[in-house]
Write an enzyme that holds these catalytic residues in place. Structure first.
Site, PDB file in Angstrom:
ATOM      1  N   LYS A 115     -52.471  51.053 -25.587  1.00 30.76           N
ATOM      2  CA  LYS A 115     -51.447  50.785 -24.789  1.00 30.76           C
ATOM      3  C   LYS A 115     -50.718  51.515 -23.781  1.00 30.76           C
ATOM      4  O   LYS A 115     -50.487  51.331 -22.797  1.00 30.76           O
ATOM      5  CB  LYS A 115     -50.340  49.504 -25.750  1.00 30.76           C
ATOM      6  N   ARG A 290     -61.917  41.313 -22.780  1.00 31.78           N
ATOM      7  CA  ARG A 290     -62.398  40.176 -23.134  1.00 31.78           C
ATOM      8  C   ARG A 290     -61.736  38.667 -23.009  1.00 31.78           C
ATOM      9  O   ARG A 290     -61.164  38.868 -22.032  1.00 31.78           O
ATOM     10  CB  ARG A 290     -62.151  39.874 -24.537  1.00 31.78           C
TER      11      ARG A 290
HETATM   12  P1  ADP Z   1     -54.582  35.304 -25.419  1.00 24.74           P
HETATM   13  O1  ADP Z   1     -54.398  36.862 -25.189  1.00 24.74           O
HETATM   14  O2  ADP Z   1     -56.196  35.138 -25.197  1.00 24.74           O
HETATM   15  O3  ADP Z   1     -53.889  35.036 -24.839  1.00 24.74           O
HETATM   16  P2  ADP Z   1     -53.863  35.798 -27.939  1.00 24.74           P
HETATM   17  O4  ADP Z   1     -53.656  37.239 -27.956  1.00 24.74           O
HETATM   18  O5  ADP Z   1     -53.469  34.469 -29.047  1.00 24.74           O
HETATM   19  O6  ADP Z   1     -54.809  35.445 -27.226  1.00 24.74           O
HETATM   20  O7  ADP Z   1     -55.129  36.479 -29.078  1.00 24.74           O
HETATM   21  C1  ADP Z   1     -56.609  36.240 -29.429  1.00 24.74           C
HETATM   22  C2  ADP Z   1     -56.436  36.199 -30.050  1.00 24.74           C
HETATM   23  O8  ADP Z   1     -56.910  37.636 -31.009  1.00 24.74           O
HETATM   24  C3  ADP Z   1     -55.789  35.597 -31.781  1.00 24.74           C
HETATM   25  O9  ADP Z   1     -56.333  34.980 -33.017  1.00 24.74           O
HETATM   26  C4  ADP Z   1     -55.074  37.207 -31.622  1.00 24.74           C
HETATM   27  O10 ADP Z   1     -54.858  37.451 -33.138  1.00 24.74           O
HETATM   28  C5  ADP Z   1     -56.715  38.086 -31.984  1.00 24.74           C
HETATM   29  N1  ADP Z   1     -56.225  39.441 -31.379  1.00 24.74           N
HETATM   30  C6  ADP Z   1     -55.243  39.290 -30.181  1.00 24.74           C
HETATM   31  N2  ADP Z   1     -55.535  40.898 -29.874  1.00 24.74           N
HETATM   32  C7  ADP Z   1     -55.693  41.582 -31.185  1.00 24.74           C
HETATM   33  C8  ADP Z   1     -55.963  42.962 -31.850  1.00 24.74           C
HETATM   34  N3  ADP Z   1     -55.110  43.806 -31.264  1.00 24.74           N
HETATM   35  N4  ADP Z   1     -56.318  43.179 -32.845  1.00 24.74           N
HETATM   36  C9  ADP Z   1     -56.538  42.160 -33.795  1.00 24.74           C
HETATM   37  N5  ADP Z   1     -56.667  41.102 -33.294  1.00 24.74           N
HETATM   38  C10 ADP Z   1     -56.456  40.391 -32.482  1.00 24.74           C
HETATM   39  P1  ADP Z   2     -50.061  41.476 -26.939  1.00 20.45           P
HETATM   40  O1  ADP Z   2     -51.054  42.631 -26.868  1.00 20.45           O
HETATM   41  O2  ADP Z   2     -49.162  40.755 -28.614  1.00 20.45           O
HETATM   42  O3  ADP Z   2     -50.197  40.278 -26.245  1.00 20.45           O
HETATM   43  P2  ADP Z   2     -47.992  41.352 -25.391  1.00 20.45           P
HETATM   44  O4  ADP Z   2     -47.907  44.141 -24.225  1.00 20.45           O
HETATM   45  O5  ADP Z   2     -48.871  41.671 -23.781  1.00 20.45           O
HETATM   46  O6  ADP Z   2     -48.488  42.194 -26.947  1.00 20.45           O
HETATM   47  O7  ADP Z   2     -47.254  40.944 -25.422  1.00 20.45           O
HETATM   48  C1  ADP Z   2     -46.850  40.194 -25.325  1.00 20.45           C
HETATM   49  C2  ADP Z   2     -45.504  39.367 -25.598  1.00 20.45           C
HETATM   50  O8  ADP Z   2     -44.251  39.892 -25.561  1.00 20.45           O
HETATM   51  C3  ADP Z   2     -45.649  39.027 -23.699  1.00 20.45           C
HETATM   52  O9  ADP Z   2     -45.739  37.840 -23.112  1.00 20.45           O
HETATM   53  C4  ADP Z   2     -43.581  38.431 -23.193  1.00 20.45           C
HETATM   54  O10 ADP Z   2     -43.237  37.501 -24.022  1.00 20.45           O
HETATM   55  C5  ADP Z   2     -43.141  40.170 -24.789  1.00 20.45           C
HETATM   56  N1  ADP Z   2     -43.182  41.311 -24.175  1.00 20.45           N
HETATM   57  C6  ADP Z   2     -44.053  42.449 -24.058  1.00 20.45           C
HETATM   58  N2  ADP Z   2     -43.165  43.521 -23.538  1.00 20.45           N
HETATM   59  C7  ADP Z   2     -41.858  42.946 -23.197  1.00 20.45           C
HETATM   60  C8  ADP Z   2     -40.966  43.852 -22.445  1.00 20.45           C
HETATM   61  N3  ADP Z   2     -41.495  44.992 -21.888  1.00 20.45           N
HETATM   62  N4  ADP Z   2     -39.731  43.233 -21.903  1.00 20.45           N
HETATM   63  C9  ADP Z   2     -40.322  41.769 -22.074  1.00 20.45           C
HETATM   64  N5  ADP Z   2     -40.655  40.628 -23.321  1.00 20.45           N
HETATM   65  C10 ADP Z   2     -42.517  41.685 -23.039  1.00 20.45           C
END
Ligand code: ADP
Ligand code: ADP
Ligand code: MG
Length: 471
Positions: A115, A290
């Site tokens: 990230k 993905r």
């Molecule tokens: P999406 O991003 O497709 O909306 P999620 O954030 O829920 O969905 O992730 C989909 C699946 O992939 C979940 O089972 C989550 O635990 C897994 N997953 C997502 N990112 C990672 C990661 N960086 N490492 C391991 N598992 C991940």
């Molecule tokens: P993941 O890889 O687990 O999906 P993200 O970086 O996409 O992680 O963040 C997941 C969620 O966390 C976002 O959809 C949002 O609701 C919250 N979030 C992440 N970063 C921020 C931020 N800087 N400020 C507010 N909410 C955040």
């Protein structure tokens, strides 16, 4: 065109990919571990191979998977989501072994999966990012100093994180001090990396993400956006396409921004650019390299088959659509039906599905790998079904969602179904005014999540269905 694809995944997404293969005349190969022997993906694929007794290890073993693909004469591997889908080493191994990885180049996965590196690339491309770290944090002292500069609240995040894990909001120096070692330990356990970074917490933002497709000829298009603001603990529950909260100007601005982001890294295949929106300010958050869980709703509003496009792109074909060919119509909602108990802090509820009756009728789509008699193994994701509904306008899609949730019978386990009906009934949801705080701001919706359908009534209905259908 690719002829034979190994699917390095399980559950509903493996079934989704097998369906695409079947429609395209491509032979599908499933893999499974012993607890998954009775999985639907094993039954539906043209060929299936066991990768051992351990529930997880087989799905996470790049060497075993790639060598199986070669032995069975596959020309490609589709990784689905989760597991190895964002593992650059796996994609690289495929490249080295002459197996087409259905996703972007390993170098792009590497870059966007980290990230902080992704933030660097976006900053360089002129895509707005949240104020925060330039790279990974060295130690707590650096975190505290940076937090003072950008101002609390801040988000402490795992650099390799995903699935909503490894993220903590910190409102003060004291909180940051306590959370720092916790996030590091969670990141190490879940993602095998202790790297963390920090960014400004955007208060009450909307989560808006854009689906993009890029081919190997340099073409990139977007398929409009999804609104994933209905979340619990940073995990999506209900997803919406398009967002009912954007003006046409915001929509076209964010769509163009996502294309710019993808072009900046020469993106190939399907991907999602995630943004936070507050007022009229948009910030890049991350890119998922993905297919996403919620690709379904984009398919419903645009008519584009995203998995088919992924396979065609990996075959070297140009995109089927130019940007101006892509239209959207109506609204789609996706409910992630999780085997969890909303009344009990969403505790997973694994076990045997004694009765499953699928919702149907107009505008309803179900993506799942469950069936009556199926035993949900405790080793994997608790999401057991994706219910997708489509209708021409916002009011109608809400009504259709409620009706479809009512249609469904899923017994033997506790699910989030009733809870979702409460969300659909809320005035702010109906008015299309919500942000990522909606779920925590409305704990009262959990209270009612059981009342809507008392257990006795559910049982009576099940008995009636059973009597009628001879279950
Ligand atoms: P999406 O991003 O497709 O909306 P999620 O954030 O829920 O969905 O992730 C989909 C699946 O992939 C979940 O089972 C989550 O635990 C897994 N997953 C997502 N990112 C990672 C990661 N960086 N490492 C391991 N598992 C991940
Ligand atoms: P993941 O890889 O687990 O999906 P993200 O970086 O996409 O992680 O963040 C997941 C969620 O966390 C976002 O959809 C949002 O609701 C919250 N979030 C992440 N970063 C921020 C931020 N800087 N400020 C507010 N909410 C955040
Ligand atoms: Mg995300």
């Amino acid at each position: 065109m690719l002829k034979k694809i190994l699917i390095a995944n399980r559950g509903e997404i493996a079934v989704r990919i097998i369906r695409a293969c079947s429609e395209m005349g491509i032979t599908s190969v499933a893999i499974y571990t012993e607890p998954d022997r009775y999985g639907l993906h094993v039954k539906r694929a043209d060929e299936s191979y066991s990768l051992g007794d351990d529930p997880i290890a087989g799905y996470l073993n790049p060497r075993a998977i790639v060598s199986l693909a070669k032995q069975t004469g596959c020309d490609a591997i589709h990784p689905g989501y989760g597991f190895l889908s964002e593992n650059a080493d796996f994609a690289k191994l495929c490249e080295e072994q002459g197996i087409q990885f259905i996703g972007p180049k390993s170098s792009v996965i590497n870059n966007m999966g980290d990230k902080t590196q992704a933030r660097d690339s976006m900053r360089a491309a002129g895509v707005p990012i949240t104020p925060g770290s330039d790279g990974n944090l060295k130690d707590l002292a650096e975190a505290l100093e940076l937090a003072e500069t950008i101002g609390y609240p801040v988000m402490l995040k795992a650099t390799s994180g995903g699935g909503g894990r490894g993220i903590r909001r910190c409102d003060s120096a004291a909180e940051l001090t306590t959370q720092y070692p916790r996030v590091i330990s969670e990141a190490t356990k879940a993602f095998g990396s202790a790297e963390v970074f920090l960014e400004k917490c955007i208060v009450n933002p909307k989560h808006i993400e854009v689906q993009i497709l890029g081919d190997s000829h340099g073409n990139v298009v977007h398929l409009y956006e999804r609104d994933c603001s209905i979340q619990r603990r940073n995990q999506k529950l209900i997803e919406i396409a398009p967002s009912p909260q954007l003006t046409p100007e915001q929509r076209s601005y964010i769509g163009d921004l996502a294309v710019k982001a993808a072009q900046a890294v020469s993106y190939e295949n399907a991907g999602t650019v995630e943004f936070l929106l507050t007022g009229n300010q948009v910030y890049f958050m991350e890119m998922n390299t993905r297919v996403q869980v919620e690709h379904t709703i984009t398919e419903q509003i645009t008519g584009v088959d995203i998995v088919r496009e992924q396979i065609q792109i990996a075959s070297g074909m140009p995109l089927t659509y130019r940007q101006e060919d892509i239209q959207f119509r109506g609204f789609a909602l996706q409910f992630r039906i999780n085997a969890e108990d909303p009344k009990n802090d969403f505790l997973p509820s694994f076990g045997r599905i004694s009765h499953y009756y699928a919702p149907g009728g107009p505008g309803v789509r179900v993506d799942t790998a469950i069936y009556t008699g199926y035993e949900i193994p405790p080793y994997y994701d608790s999401m057991c079904l994706k219910l997708v509904v489509w209708a021409l306008n916002w009011d109608d899609v809400i009504q259709r969602g409620k009706r479809a949730l009512d249609d469904m019978r899923l017994q033997g386990i506790t699910t989030t179904t009733e809870y979702y009906k409460q969300i659909l009934d809320h005035k702010d949801f109906k008015a299309a005014e919500f942000n990522t705080s909606f779920v925590p701001d409305h704990p009262e919706l959990l209270k009612y999540s059981e009342k809507a359908r008392p257990a006795e009534m559910a049982l009576a209905i099940a008995t009636a269905i059973a009597a009628h259908t001879g279950w």
